[in-house]
Design an enzyme around this catalytic site. Structure first.
Site, PDB file in Angstrom:
ATOM      1  N   THR A 199      -6.736  -0.757   8.252  1.00 50.33           N
ATOM      2  CA  THR A 199      -6.321   0.172   9.301  1.00 50.33           C
ATOM      3  C   THR A 199      -7.537   0.694  10.067  1.00 50.33           C
ATOM      4  OG1 THR A 199      -5.514   2.439   9.600  1.00 50.33           O
ATOM      5  CG2 THR A 199      -6.240   1.889   7.413  1.00 50.33           C
ATOM      6  N   ASP A 200      -7.304   1.080  11.310  1.00 48.43           N
ATOM      7  CA  ASP A 200      -8.401   1.681  12.091  1.00 48.43           C
ATOM      8  C   ASP A 200      -8.797   3.046  11.522  1.00 48.43           C
ATOM      9  OD1 ASP A 200      -6.152   3.156  12.861  1.00 48.43           O
ATOM     10  OD2 ASP A 200      -6.490   2.946  15.021  1.00 48.43           O
ATOM     11  N   GLU A 201      -7.944   3.608  10.640  1.00 50.75           N
ATOM     12  CA  GLU A 201      -8.243   4.942  10.101  1.00 50.75           C
ATOM     13  C   GLU A 201      -9.490   4.935   9.222  1.00 50.75           C
ATOM     14  OE1 GLU A 201      -4.859   7.280   8.890  1.00 50.75           O
ATOM     15  OE2 GLU A 201      -3.533   6.166  10.217  1.00 50.75           O
ATOM     16  N   ASN A 238       1.188   1.248  14.382  1.00 51.51           N
ATOM     17  CA  ASN A 238       2.281   0.357  14.759  1.00 51.51           C
ATOM     18  C   ASN A 238       3.566   1.148  14.979  1.00 51.51           C
ATOM     19  OD1 ASN A 238       1.897  -2.846  13.087  1.00 51.51           O
ATOM     20  ND2 ASN A 238       0.312  -1.496  13.819  1.00 51.51           N
ATOM     21  N   LYS A 254      -8.133   3.018   1.689  1.00 49.43           N
ATOM     22  CA  LYS A 254      -8.142   1.761   2.451  1.00 49.43           C
ATOM     23  C   LYS A 254      -9.583   1.308   2.699  1.00 49.43           C
ATOM     24  CE  LYS A 254      -5.000  -0.129   3.986  1.00 49.43           C
ATOM     25  NZ  LYS A 254      -4.111  -1.182   3.414  1.00 49.43           N
ATOM     26  N   TYR A 261      -5.790   8.755   2.016  1.00 46.69           N
ATOM     27  CA  TYR A 261      -5.241   7.442   2.406  1.00 46.69           C
ATOM     28  C   TYR A 261      -6.322   6.567   3.020  1.00 46.69           C
ATOM     29  CZ  TYR A 261      -3.192   4.005   5.599  1.00 46.69           C
ATOM     30  OH  TYR A 261      -2.923   2.848   6.293  1.00 46.69           O
ATOM     31  N   ARG A 313      -3.109   8.738  19.413  1.00 52.96           N
ATOM     32  CA  ARG A 313      -3.016   7.515  18.631  1.00 52.96           C
ATOM     33  C   ARG A 313      -2.880   6.343  19.610  1.00 52.96           C
ATOM     34  NH1 ARG A 313      -4.702  10.667  15.589  1.00 52.96           N
ATOM     35  NH2 ARG A 313      -3.986  11.227  13.489  1.00 52.96           N
ATOM     36  N   ALA A 336       0.846  -1.194   0.000  1.00 52.72           N
ATOM     37  CA  ALA A 336       0.000   0.000   0.000  1.00 52.72           C
ATOM     38  C   ALA A 336       0.877   1.237   0.000  1.00 52.72           C
ATOM     39  CB  ALA A 336      -0.893   0.022   1.244  1.00 52.72           C
TER      40      ALA A 336
HETATM   41  P1  NAD Z   1       5.095   0.835   4.257  1.00 58.83           P
HETATM   42  O1  NAD Z   1       4.828   2.087   3.501  1.00 58.83           O
HETATM   43  O2  NAD Z   1       6.253   0.773   5.196  1.00 58.83           O
HETATM   44  O3  NAD Z   1       5.322  -0.377   3.217  1.00 58.83           O
HETATM   45  C1  NAD Z   1       4.523  -0.554   2.088  1.00 58.83           C
HETATM   46  C2  NAD Z   1       5.227  -1.555   1.169  1.00 58.83           C
HETATM   47  O4  NAD Z   1       4.380  -1.781   0.027  1.00 58.83           O
HETATM   48  C3  NAD Z   1       6.570  -1.067   0.623  1.00 58.83           C
HETATM   49  O5  NAD Z   1       7.522  -2.099   0.700  1.00 58.83           O
HETATM   50  C4  NAD Z   1       6.270  -0.721  -0.829  1.00 58.83           C
HETATM   51  O6  NAD Z   1       7.377  -0.868  -1.676  1.00 58.83           O
HETATM   52  C5  NAD Z   1       5.163  -1.708  -1.147  1.00 58.83           C
HETATM   53  N1  NAD Z   1       4.286  -1.245  -2.251  1.00 58.83           N
HETATM   54  C6  NAD Z   1       3.722  -0.011  -2.393  1.00 58.83           C
HETATM   55  N2  NAD Z   1       3.015   0.026  -3.533  1.00 58.83           N
HETATM   56  C7  NAD Z   1       3.116  -1.206  -4.106  1.00 58.83           C
HETATM   57  C8  NAD Z   1       2.598  -1.780  -5.291  1.00 58.83           C
HETATM   58  N3  NAD Z   1       1.829  -1.071  -6.142  1.00 58.83           N
HETATM   59  N4  NAD Z   1       2.896  -3.073  -5.567  1.00 58.83           N
HETATM   60  C9  NAD Z   1       3.683  -3.800  -4.732  1.00 58.83           C
HETATM   61  N5  NAD Z   1       4.217  -3.289  -3.603  1.00 58.83           N
HETATM   62  C10 NAD Z   1       3.947  -2.015  -3.300  1.00 58.83           C
HETATM   63  O7  NAD Z   1       3.733   0.474   4.966  1.00 58.83           O
HETATM   64  P2  NAD Z   1       3.461  -0.238   6.380  1.00 58.83           P
HETATM   65  O8  NAD Z   1       3.467   0.774   7.447  1.00 58.83           O
HETATM   66  O9  NAD Z   1       4.330  -1.437   6.489  1.00 58.83           O
HETATM   67  O10 NAD Z   1       1.948  -0.680   6.176  1.00 58.83           O
HETATM   68  C11 NAD Z   1       1.635  -1.956   5.611  1.00 58.83           C
HETATM   69  C12 NAD Z   1       0.130  -2.109   5.563  1.00 58.83           C
HETATM   70  O11 NAD Z   1      -0.419  -2.014   6.875  1.00 58.83           O
HETATM   71  C13 NAD Z   1      -0.570  -1.034   4.735  1.00 58.83           C
HETATM   72  O12 NAD Z   1      -1.587  -1.648   3.987  1.00 58.83           O
HETATM   73  C14 NAD Z   1      -1.153  -0.082   5.762  1.00 58.83           C
HETATM   74  O13 NAD Z   1      -2.344   0.502   5.281  1.00 58.83           O
HETATM   75  C15 NAD Z   1      -1.444  -1.037   6.906  1.00 58.83           C
HETATM   76  N6  NAD Z   1      -1.404  -0.444   8.261  1.00 58.83           N
HETATM   77  C16 NAD Z   1      -0.325   0.275   8.683  1.00 58.83           C
HETATM   78  C17 NAD Z   1      -0.283   0.767   9.998  1.00 58.83           C
HETATM   79  C18 NAD Z   1       0.921   1.525  10.515  1.00 58.83           C
HETATM   80  O14 NAD Z   1       0.880   2.020  11.650  1.00 58.83           O
HETATM   81  N7  NAD Z   1       2.013   1.642   9.773  1.00 58.83           N
HETATM   82  C19 NAD Z   1      -1.346   0.537  10.854  1.00 58.83           C
HETATM   83  C20 NAD Z   1      -2.446  -0.206  10.395  1.00 58.83           C
HETATM   84  C21 NAD Z   1      -2.437  -0.702   9.097  1.00 58.83           C
HETATM   85  P1  TYD Z   2       1.789   9.248  11.467  1.00 57.80           P
HETATM   86  O1  TYD Z   2       2.960   8.517  12.020  1.00 57.80           O
HETATM   87  O2  TYD Z   2       1.896   9.900  10.131  1.00 57.80           O
HETATM   88  O3  TYD Z   2       0.560   8.215  11.503  1.00 57.80           O
HETATM   89  P2  TYD Z   2      -1.032   8.479  11.237  1.00 57.80           P
HETATM   90  O4  TYD Z   2      -1.241   9.828  10.719  1.00 57.80           O
HETATM   91  O5  TYD Z   2      -1.344   7.433  10.227  1.00 57.80           O
HETATM   92  O6  TYD Z   2      -1.680   8.241  12.565  1.00 57.80           O
HETATM   93  O7  TYD Z   2       1.354  10.374  12.503  1.00 57.80           O
HETATM   94  C1  TYD Z   2       1.020  10.051  13.835  1.00 57.80           C
HETATM   95  C2  TYD Z   2       0.580  11.334  14.511  1.00 57.80           C
HETATM   96  O8  TYD Z   2       1.699  12.217  14.615  1.00 57.80           O
HETATM   97  C3  TYD Z   2      -0.481  12.083  13.750  1.00 57.80           C
HETATM   98  O9  TYD Z   2      -1.398  12.667  14.678  1.00 57.80           O
HETATM   99  C4  TYD Z   2       0.279  13.190  13.027  1.00 57.80           C
HETATM  100  C5  TYD Z   2       1.436  13.469  13.966  1.00 57.80           C
HETATM  101  N1  TYD Z   2       2.690  13.909  13.336  1.00 57.80           N
HETATM  102  C6  TYD Z   2       3.333  15.079  13.783  1.00 57.80           C
HETATM  103  O10 TYD Z   2       2.861  15.762  14.704  1.00 57.80           O
HETATM  104  N2  TYD Z   2       4.498  15.452  13.173  1.00 57.80           N
HETATM  105  C7  TYD Z   2       5.044  14.750  12.145  1.00 57.80           C
HETATM  106  O11 TYD Z   2       6.111  15.162  11.606  1.00 57.80           O
HETATM  107  C8  TYD Z   2       4.391  13.542  11.719  1.00 57.80           C
HETATM  108  C9  TYD Z   2       4.953  12.728  10.592  1.00 57.80           C
HETATM  109  C10 TYD Z   2       3.216  13.170  12.348  1.00 57.80           C
END
Ligand code: NAD
Ligand code: TYD
Length: 343
Positions: free
Chosen positions: A125-127, A183, A157, A153, A217, A83
């Protein structure tokens, strides 16, 4: 079993591959990743070369490529992490979010139907639930909470979730969805709050807190999320959504102050900057369903998880120094260079 993991070169996908590799050495893991700015093959170096692991550089929107891989591998399970994942980028440029997060999912769903996989799991995602008010700590997201996305975003999702559920109902595709809270942990790309603040602290750079930093968060250590997905793909009920979160709500400002304290840096580095457009106020998960049905509980307390995360960034400088030395500098300048500073 053969398990295809998409987006496995990113943050959570790579941690999931490490989890599978150690918890289920009998399974074959095939990672598909386009290697966008967020994907990093060096992250997977500990599994590349293992006999039960294959990496395939592939865009999930590439229908012919995805079908050819399914034809070769005949996967039992597909877990989709691929994603575009950063809210701020989605506000600047929504198009690629719609392409990967919606159209890419439709390509995977069609391939899963065609090759009769026994499970497709969508990592959501919870978003997708939108946000909760700051003054109602009694409210939580349950699986019944209506979808009410705020950013491009989260809208992308949410669209994917609707598509997955529609394939489940219309075609009987055996699918599940998990909706997890924020996470944190190793290999987190330094555009997100926690790694960005760690990296900036280590360079004595300003710490850009959006608005007053009062947004909340619900943080979960990445390994706990990976265990939850592993349980869902093996024991979760088809057609069901599972919320994943550990009742660990924190205000952004408190996280940033904690990181300063742990790294011995002054809070004077904190710089309040213009707020994010449409900024969600509070996320908070009710994880009752996954706890009751699958016995899942988070295992890592935030105090331990944040320390482990900081230690990991201290011990793995080459991983993130490589990232921030490249295209990231343009990203940082675009996002923060002209951002208004608040008093
Ligand atoms: P990330 O941005 O670190 O990694 C995304 C990966 O997907 C990358 O390796 C990228 O190269 C790959 N990718 C992007 N577009 C692609 C495509 N078109 N084809 C193949 N690969 C592609 O993301 P993350 O934080 O590891 O999140 C992973 C998943 O978990 C996402 O679907 C996100 O919505 C979901 N999620 C993330 C969080 C969080 O806190 N990070 C929380 C809940 C859910
Ligand atoms: P982020 O890690 O981008 O996750 P998400 O928006 O998906 O929850 O941001 C977490 C929180 O931190 C969000 O409320 C936005 C805030 N934030 C800042 O205050 N400064 C920053 O530079 C970033 C990247 C996020």
């Amino acid at each position: 079993m053969t398990i295809i993991v998409t987006g496995g070169a990113g943050f959570i996908g790579s941690n999931f591959i490490f989890h599978l590799h150690s918890a289920h050495p009998e399974d074959r893991i095939v990672c598909i990743d386009k290697l966008t700015y967020a994907g990093n093959l060096s992250t997977l170096q500990s599994v590349i070369g293992a006999p039960n692991f294959r990496f395939c550089k592939l865009d999930i929107c590439d229908r012919a490529g995805v079908e050819a891989l399914f034809e070769q591998e005949r996967p039992d399970i597909v877990v989709n992490f691929a994603a575009e994942s950063h809210v701020d980028r989605s506000i600047e440029d929504p198009g690629v979010f719609l392409r990967t997060n919606i159209m890419g999912v439709s390509v995977l769903l069609d391939a899963c139907r065609k090759y009769g996989v026994s499970r497709f799991h969508q990592v959501s995602t919870d978003e997708v639930y939108g946000d909760l008010p700051l003054d109602r700590p009694d409210l939580f997201f349950t699986e019944q909470t209506p979808i009410h996305a705020s950013s491009p975003y989260s809208a992308s999702k949410a669209s994917a979730d609707l598509l997955v559920l529609a394939y489940c109902r219309t075609y009987g595709l055996p699918a599940t969805i998990s909706r997890c809270s924020n996470n944190y942990g190793p290999y987190h790309f330094p555009e997100k709050l926690i790694p960005l603040m760690i990296v900036n602290c280590l360079h004595d750079r300003p710490l850009p807190v959006y608005g007053e930093g009062l947004n909340v968060r619900d943080w979960l250590y990445v390994e706990d999320h990976c265990r939850a997905i592993d349980l869902i793909i093996r024991r979760g009920r088809v057609g069901e959504v599972y919320n994943v979160g550990g009742h660990n709500e924190m205000r952004n400002i408190d996280i940033v102050k904690l990181i300063c304290q742990k790294l011995g840096k002054p809070e004077s580095l904190i710089t309040h900057v213009a707020d994010r457009k449409g900024h969600d106020l509070r996320y908070a998960i009710d994880p009752e369903k996954i706890h009751k049905e699958l016995g899942w509980l988070p295992e890592t307390k935030f105090e331990d998880g944040i320390q482990r995360t900081i230690d990991w960034y201290l011990a793995n400088r080459p991983w993130w120094e490589e990232i921030i030395s490249g295209e990231y500098q343009n990203y940082y300048e675009t996002m923060y260079g002209n951002r208004e500073r608040l008093e």
